[in-house]
Design a protein around this motif. Structure first.
Motif, PDB file in Angstrom:
ATOM      1  N   MET A   1       0.765  -1.371  -0.055  1.00 52.23           N
ATOM      2  CA  MET A   1       0.082   0.156   0.487  1.00 52.23           C
ATOM      3  C   MET A   1       0.658   0.870  -0.131  1.00 52.23           C
ATOM      4  O   MET A   1       1.649   1.124   0.738  1.00 52.23           O
ATOM      5  N   ARG A   2       0.345   2.143  -0.560  1.00 53.64           N
ATOM      6  CA  ARG A   2       1.378   3.638  -1.092  1.00 53.64           C
ATOM      7  C   ARG A   2       0.255   4.773  -0.115  1.00 53.64           C
ATOM      8  O   ARG A   2      -0.918   4.550  -0.420  1.00 53.64           O
ATOM      9  N   VAL A   3       0.750   5.219   0.461  1.00 48.70           N
ATOM     10  CA  VAL A   3       0.057   6.362   0.805  1.00 48.70           C
ATOM     11  C   VAL A   3       0.314   8.057   0.601  1.00 48.70           C
ATOM     12  O   VAL A   3       1.093   8.055   0.232  1.00 48.70           O
ATOM     13  N   LEU A   4      -0.891   8.334   0.031  1.00 51.92           N
ATOM     14  CA  LEU A   4      -0.129   9.749  -1.221  1.00 51.92           C
ATOM     15  C   LEU A   4      -0.961  11.033  -0.018  1.00 51.92           C
ATOM     16  O   LEU A   4      -1.994  10.813   0.039  1.00 51.92           O
ATOM     17  N   ALA A  51      -8.279  -6.190  -3.163  1.00 50.96           N
ATOM     18  CA  ALA A  51      -8.538  -5.267  -4.305  1.00 50.96           C
ATOM     19  C   ALA A  51      -8.526  -6.325  -5.601  1.00 50.96           C
ATOM     20  O   ALA A  51      -7.955  -6.586  -6.511  1.00 50.96           O
ATOM     21  N   ALA A  52     -10.252  -6.251  -6.468  1.00 50.40           N
ATOM     22  CA  ALA A  52     -10.227  -6.379  -7.519  1.00 50.40           C
ATOM     23  C   ALA A  52      -9.101  -6.362  -8.861  1.00 50.40           C
ATOM     24  O   ALA A  52      -9.085  -7.002  -9.452  1.00 50.40           O
ATOM     25  N   GLY A  53      -8.488  -5.148  -8.936  1.00 50.02           N
ATOM     26  CA  GLY A  53      -7.333  -4.468  -8.997  1.00 50.02           C
ATOM     27  C   GLY A  53      -7.210  -3.773  -9.096  1.00 50.02           C
ATOM     28  O   GLY A  53      -7.025  -2.849  -7.344  1.00 50.02           O
ATOM     29  N   ARG A  54      -6.362  -2.794  -9.166  1.00 50.99           N
ATOM     30  CA  ARG A  54      -5.465  -1.326  -8.377  1.00 50.99           C
ATOM     31  C   ARG A  54      -7.042  -0.374  -7.962  1.00 50.99           C
ATOM     32  O   ARG A  54      -7.579  -0.074  -8.851  1.00 50.99           O
ATOM     33  N   GLN A  55      -5.493  -0.273  -6.970  1.00 50.70           N
ATOM     34  CA  GLN A  55      -7.218   0.665  -5.924  1.00 50.70           C
ATOM     35  C   GLN A  55      -6.718   2.040  -5.476  1.00 50.70           C
ATOM     36  O   GLN A  55      -6.231   2.028  -4.744  1.00 50.70           O
ATOM     37  N   LEU A  56      -7.359   3.100  -5.352  1.00 50.02           N
ATOM     38  CA  LEU A  56      -7.377   4.339  -5.064  1.00 50.02           C
ATOM     39  C   LEU A  56      -8.007   4.766  -3.704  1.00 50.02           C
ATOM     40  O   LEU A  56      -9.407   5.284  -4.641  1.00 50.02           O
ATOM     41  N   LEU A  57      -8.241   4.840  -2.931  1.00 47.69           N
ATOM     42  CA  LEU A  57      -9.165   5.346  -2.205  1.00 47.69           C
ATOM     43  C   LEU A  57      -8.238   6.970  -1.716  1.00 47.69           C
ATOM     44  O   LEU A  57      -7.951   7.084  -0.453  1.00 47.69           O
ATOM     45  N   VAL A  83      -2.874   3.736  -2.313  1.00 45.61           N
ATOM     46  CA  VAL A  83      -3.331   2.870  -2.649  1.00 45.61           C
ATOM     47  C   VAL A  83      -3.294   1.910  -2.577  1.00 45.61           C
ATOM     48  O   VAL A  83      -2.229   1.210  -2.268  1.00 45.61           O
ATOM     49  N   TRP A  84      -3.758   0.627  -3.993  1.00 50.05           N
ATOM     50  CA  TRP A  84      -3.177  -0.632  -3.252  1.00 50.05           C
ATOM     51  C   TRP A  84      -3.693  -1.761  -4.533  1.00 50.05           C
ATOM     52  O   TRP A  84      -4.213  -0.766  -5.597  1.00 50.05           O
ATOM     53  N   GLU A  85      -2.288  -2.456  -4.384  1.00 48.31           N
ATOM     54  CA  GLU A  85      -2.691  -3.085  -5.856  1.00 48.31           C
ATOM     55  C   GLU A  85      -3.257  -4.519  -6.218  1.00 48.31           C
ATOM     56  O   GLU A  85      -4.101  -4.477  -5.128  1.00 48.31           O
ATOM     57  N   VAL A 113       3.548  11.604  -8.233  1.00 52.64           N
ATOM     58  CA  VAL A 113       2.737  11.629  -7.290  1.00 52.64           C
ATOM     59  C   VAL A 113       3.443  10.844  -5.813  1.00 52.64           C
ATOM     60  O   VAL A 113       3.675   9.646  -6.181  1.00 52.64           O
ATOM     61  N   GLY A 114       4.795  11.660  -4.750  1.00 54.14           N
ATOM     62  CA  GLY A 114       5.189  10.500  -4.054  1.00 54.14           C
ATOM     63  C   GLY A 114       4.857   9.900  -2.927  1.00 54.14           C
ATOM     64  O   GLY A 114       3.582  10.961  -2.414  1.00 54.14           O
ATOM     65  N   ALA A 115       5.013   8.774  -2.620  1.00 56.47           N
ATOM     66  CA  ALA A 115       3.936   8.581  -1.640  1.00 56.47           C
ATOM     67  C   ALA A 115       4.580   8.745   0.264  1.00 56.47           C
ATOM     68  O   ALA A 115       6.080   9.243   0.040  1.00 56.47           O
TER      69      ALA A 115
END
Length: 119
Positions: A1-4, A51-57, A83-85, A113-115
């Motif tokens: 997971m990345r946090v943006l 996650a069904a696909g890459r997901q951004l919340l 962001v989840w893979e 967009v930096g994590a």
């Protein structure tokens, strides 16, 4: 997971049409995906699932505690995104409630967009 954090998005000022104090910055997302608005009530939870696909919340309002594959919760505030893979188990909780946008599918979240470490 990345946090943006949206503050890290490169921006440019726009002054056309009498605009003032207006900047734009792209997240670098290209996608064959869908966008939904999610709301969680006070104490709400989106249960752990892959996650069904890459997901951004992207948190728009309220608070979120998100966790990815490692299960370690990270606190997000408005203007931050997780962001989840594809296939990554994840969950979202909120103490006070939240409104967020979720983009899921075949998307590419730009590397410019930096994590960041969660606050």
């Amino acid at each position: 997971m990345r946090v943006l954090t949206l503050d890290t998005v490169p921006r440019r000022a726009i002054d056309e049409h009498g605009s003032r104090g207006f900047t734009v910055g792209g997240l670098g997302i290209t996608a064959d995906a869908h966008l939904v608005v999610v709301r969680l009530g006070r104490g709400g939870r989106i249960g752990r699932h892959p996650a069904a696909g890459r997901q951004l919340l992207l948190v728009v309002e309220g608070d979120a505690s998100v966790a990815g594959a490692d299960g370690v919760p990270q606190h997000l505030v408005p203007g931050q995104a997780a962001v989840w893979e594809p296939g990554e188990p994840h969950e979202t909780r909120s103490t006070d409630g939240l409104v967020a946008f979720v983009v899921e599918g075949d998307l590419d979240v730009g590397s410019h967009v930096g994590a960041v470490d969660a606050p």
